[in-house]
Design a protein around this motif. Structure first.
Motif, short mmCIF file in Angstrom:
data_model
loop_
_atom_site.label_atom_id
_atom_site.label_comp_id
_atom_site.label_asym_id
_atom_site.label_seq_id
_atom_site.Cartn_x
_atom_site.Cartn_y
_atom_site.Cartn_z
N ILE A 12 -10.21 2.01 -6.71
CA ILE A 12 -9.44 3.09 -6.10
C ILE A 12 -9.16 4.21 -7.11
O ILE A 12 -9.32 5.41 -6.81
CB ILE A 12 -8.10 2.56 -5.55
N LEU A 13 -8.75 3.85 -8.32
CA LEU A 13 -8.43 4.85 -9.34
C LEU A 13 -9.65 5.70 -9.67
O LEU A 13 -9.56 6.93 -9.76
CB LEU A 13 -7.91 4.17 -10.60
N LYS A 30 -5.91 7.96 -15.69
CA LYS A 30 -4.83 7.81 -16.66
C LYS A 30 -4.88 6.44 -17.34
O LYS A 30 -4.37 6.25 -18.45
CB LYS A 30 -3.47 8.01 -15.97
N TYR A 31 -5.49 5.47 -16.67
CA TYR A 31 -5.59 4.12 -17.24
C TYR A 31 -6.37 4.12 -18.55
O TYR A 31 -6.17 3.26 -19.42
CB TYR A 31 -6.22 3.15 -16.23
N VAL A 55 -0.14 7.45 -7.17
CA VAL A 55 -1.31 7.14 -6.34
C VAL A 55 -0.90 6.83 -4.91
O VAL A 55 0.01 6.04 -4.67
CB VAL A 55 -2.09 5.92 -6.91
N THR A 56 -1.56 7.47 -3.96
CA THR A 56 -1.49 7.08 -2.55
C THR A 56 -2.82 6.45 -2.20
O THR A 56 -3.88 7.09 -2.32
CB THR A 56 -1.22 8.29 -1.65
N LEU A 57 -2.79 5.18 -1.82
CA LEU A 57 -4.03 4.43 -1.61
C LEU A 57 -4.76 4.80 -0.34
O LEU A 57 -5.99 4.69 -0.26
CB LEU A 57 -3.75 2.92 -1.63
N ASP A 58 -4.02 5.22 0.70
CA ASP A 58 -4.65 5.60 1.96
C ASP A 58 -5.34 6.94 1.84
O ASP A 58 -4.96 7.78 1.02
CB ASP A 58 -3.61 5.67 3.08
#
Length: 314
Positions: free
Chosen positions: A238-239, A246-247, A309-312
């Motif tokens: 997802i990221l 940012k990770y 983060v918005t996953l949808d």
């Protein structure tokens, strides 16, 4: 136009992971009690995780919202991509006759957004038809939502803000702490408002594995039901898909990657997280603790340290 340096996955391979039928018995019992409690309340407050405004909806709770006046509280707004979530919410508004929605963040001691919830509750109740409760001087509300969206944190924030009292219900970072419809909890003095707390309840059948994984990433489904390494792999997918890298800086990686094992090995090595393993010849060797590394990655995301983060999809 120059080609991107890296091409990341556009589809996540779910394999044998099945999250479509996780519905513990206490959820079924809780749903029945909620139905029975509806006639006693003036308002239904549905609490959502702002990161999953679509995946986090229980269709049965959506039906409940049509029986009584309702307020949809999108909690954890400090962790979500608000621009994206607001676009999704604009679409949700078109589906609802009652368009009362608000964003909130209840985990800090002095949350400004939490202070706005009670006035909105009073406003909706006093401007609505109270059905068979016109003679009741005190107000009652029912607080619902799927697991681990912050219902208990919201309740405790209301008690702290409006009664100057401590916790009225337990909180925990894992889903399933509230397992029954509790006795009424007082959350406001003037006017007097009592709240029925409820267990977090998922829809009996999750429609797609992708929805189940989004719920798992946000801690709505217990980590052990999925596998923490699989959850982290989906999170990485997802990221990268949303170009949120940012990770890389947070975990001191050289560059973005699609390889979750590379990420977890790096985290374990950097943080010196190791375990002792016995080999075939009986000797003991030290190896990176991938489980603890995965736990660190997931905790960092859930605290908002890997970005909002918005996953949808909007």
């Amino acid at each position: 136009m120059s080609k991107p340096d890296r091409i990341f996955r556009q589809i996540f391979q779910f394999g044998s992971t099945d999250l479509t039928h996780w519905f513990p018995s206490h959820m079924a019992k809780g749903m029945k009690k909620m139905m029975a409690t509806l006639k006693k309340v003036d308002l239904v407050v549905e609490v959502h995780d702002a990161r999953i405004p679509i995946a986090g909806r229980n269709t049965i709770l959506k039906e409940l919202m049509g029986v009584r006046p309702s307020l949809l509280v999108l909690n954890k707004m400090d962790l979500a991509d608000l621009d994206k979530t607001k676009m999704i919410i604009d679409n949700l508004r078109e589906e609802r006759e009652n368009k009362q929605m608000m964003f909130c963040e209840c985990l800090t001691q002095h949350s400004r957004s939490a202070k706005k919830v009670m006035p909105k509750i009073v406003e909706i109740i006093e401007s609505s038809e109270r059905y068979n409760r016109d003679e009741e001087v005190e107000y009652s509300i029912l607080c619902t939502g799927i697991p681990n969206v912050g219902k208990s944190s919201l309740i405790n924030a209301m008690r702290r803000l409006h009664l100057k009292k401590g916790r009225g219900t337990s909180t925990a970072p894992t889903p399933g702490v509230t397992r029954s419809v509790l006795h009424k909890i007082k959350v406001n003095e003037r006017p007097t408002i009592w709240l029925y707390d409820t267990p977090g309840v998922l829809t009996p059948q999750i429609q797609h594995p992708d929805i189940g994984m989004k719920l798992a990433v946000c801690g709505t489904i217990p980590d052990h039901r999925v596998g923490i390494d699989i959850i982290c792999d989906y999170l990485l997918y997802i990221l990268n898909k949303q170009e949120i890298h940012k990770y890389v800086e947070y975990f001191e990686l050289d560059s973005p990657t699609d390889d979750i094992m590379q990420v977890l090995f790096h985290i374990a090595d950097k943080q010196k997280k190791t375990i002792l393993l016995k080999t075939y010849d009986g000797s003991v060797v030290r190896r990176p603790d991938m489980f603890r590394a995965a736990d660190m990655m997931l905790r960092a995301f859930r605290k908002g340290e890997l970005g909002r983060v918005t996953l949808d999809d909007a």
